[in-house]
Design an enzyme around this catalytic site. Structure first.
Site, short mmCIF file in Angstrom:
data_model
loop_
_atom_site.label_atom_id
_atom_site.label_comp_id
_atom_site.label_asym_id
_atom_site.label_seq_id
_atom_site.Cartn_x
_atom_site.Cartn_y
_atom_site.Cartn_z
N ARG A 42 -41.45 -0.69 12.28
CA ARG A 42 -42.11 -1.61 11.35
C ARG A 42 -43.56 -1.84 11.73
NH1 ARG A 42 -37.44 -5.91 12.02
NH2 ARG A 42 -37.50 -4.78 13.98
N SER A 79 -33.46 -8.70 10.56
CA SER A 79 -32.15 -9.36 10.48
C SER A 79 -32.26 -10.80 10.96
CB SER A 79 -31.13 -8.60 11.33
OG SER A 79 -30.94 -7.30 10.83
N HIS A 101 -33.30 -1.55 6.41
CA HIS A 101 -32.33 -0.58 6.94
C HIS A 101 -31.88 0.38 5.83
CE1 HIS A 101 -31.20 -4.01 9.92
NE2 HIS A 101 -31.95 -3.16 10.56
N LYS A 115 -25.07 -9.07 23.53
CA LYS A 115 -25.64 -9.78 22.39
C LYS A 115 -24.57 -10.66 21.75
CE LYS A 115 -29.16 -6.42 21.11
NZ LYS A 115 -29.79 -5.65 20.04
P1 ADP Z 1 -31.43 -2.95 17.18
O1 ADP Z 1 -30.80 -4.16 17.79
O2 ADP Z 1 -30.81 -1.66 17.66
O3 ADP Z 1 -32.93 -2.92 17.20
P2 ADP Z 1 -31.62 -3.50 14.33
O4 ADP Z 1 -30.49 -3.66 13.38
O5 ADP Z 1 -32.52 -4.68 14.54
O6 ADP Z 1 -30.94 -2.99 15.67
O7 ADP Z 1 -32.53 -2.28 13.88
C1 ADP Z 1 -32.03 -0.96 13.80
C2 ADP Z 1 -33.20 -0.02 13.54
O8 ADP Z 1 -33.76 -0.28 12.26
C3 ADP Z 1 -34.36 -0.18 14.53
O9 ADP Z 1 -34.93 1.10 14.75
C4 ADP Z 1 -35.34 -1.06 13.79
O10 ADP Z 1 -36.68 -0.84 14.21
C5 ADP Z 1 -35.13 -0.57 12.36
N1 ADP Z 1 -35.50 -1.60 11.40
C6 ADP Z 1 -35.17 -2.90 11.41
N2 ADP Z 1 -35.71 -3.55 10.34
C7 ADP Z 1 -36.41 -2.60 9.65
C8 ADP Z 1 -37.22 -2.63 8.47
N3 ADP Z 1 -37.43 -3.76 7.80
N4 ADP Z 1 -37.78 -1.47 8.06
C9 ADP Z 1 -37.57 -0.33 8.76
N5 ADP Z 1 -36.85 -0.24 9.88
C10 ADP Z 1 -36.27 -1.36 10.32
#
Ligand code: ADP
Length: 174
Positions: free
Chosen positions: A102, A140, A29, A53
């Site tokens: 990803r 996460s 992130h 969630k």
């Molecule tokens: P959500 O529940 O909205 O998917 P996340 O916190 O899991 O929230 O992810 C937010 C955004 O960041 C999403 O677009 C996700 O694809 C992206 N993301 C999550 N992990 C990574 C990573 N390791 N590298 C790049 N982008 C990521």
């Protein structure tokens, strides 16, 4: 060719939102928000807190951790909201959504979400930034699982998040 006049002689301020659960924020992130900050005048990293969630960390904690991590990145603001990204975007005059990709496995859900958002708010554009290969496996959920089992997540999350998780789980929290 003459450049297009931008409105009434005023440069347009490009504002974007990077929404997500960020439960917790990872180095993946962080990489996305750093790169987005170089592309836009202002990027709001917004924690979405939707009732469906059941997150590990409350929205206030997730927001506080992000604020610590991004405080020195120019043009980045931190916020949170409940509800639809399109509503938050409309209320804040934002027309760009940033999301990270990803792997192919992210693509299907992200495409559906981007198209739904466009249907709900036609002026909204979703821009995808591809993860750096070294962060492509970080999620996460994996971070939470490792931290819960007492593993070291320092290479996957920013230092402030690492410290918080270590204390959280050492208090015996689930
Ligand atoms: P959500 O529940 O909205 O998917 P996340 O916190 O899991 O929230 O992810 C937010 C955004 O960041 C999403 O677009 C996700 O694809 C992206 N993301 C999550 N992990 C990574 C990573 N390791 N590298 C790049 N982008 C990521």
């Amino acid at each position: 060719m003459e450049p297009e006049p931008s409105g009434k002689g005023q440069a347009k301020l490009a504002r974007a939102i990077y929404p997500g659960s960020f439960d917790p924020m990872t180095r993946g992130h962080l990489d996305i928000i750093q790169r987005a900050s170089r592309l836009f005048d202002e990027v709001i990293m917004a924690v979405v807190g939707n009732p469906g969630k059941s997150p590990l960390l409350p929205i206030e904690v997730r927001t506080m951790l992000i604020s610590k991590v991004v405080e020195d990145i120019p043009g980045v603001k931190v916020g949170h909201f409940q509800g639809l990204t399109v509503d938050f975007a409309r209320q804040n005059n934002i027309t760009i959504v940033i999301r990270g990709l990803r792997a192919i496995s992210d693509y299907e859900a992200e495409l559906g979400m981007a198209q739904t958002n466009k249907q709900l708010l036609p002026e909204l554009e979703t821009i995808f930034l591809m993860t750096k290969p070294e962060y492509s496996f970080i999620s996460s959920s994996t971070v939470k699982e490792i931290a819960r089992l007492g593993g070291d997540v320092s290479q996957f999350v920013p230092p402030a998040v690492h410290t918080y998780l270590r204390e959280h789980f050492s208090r015996g929290a689930e």
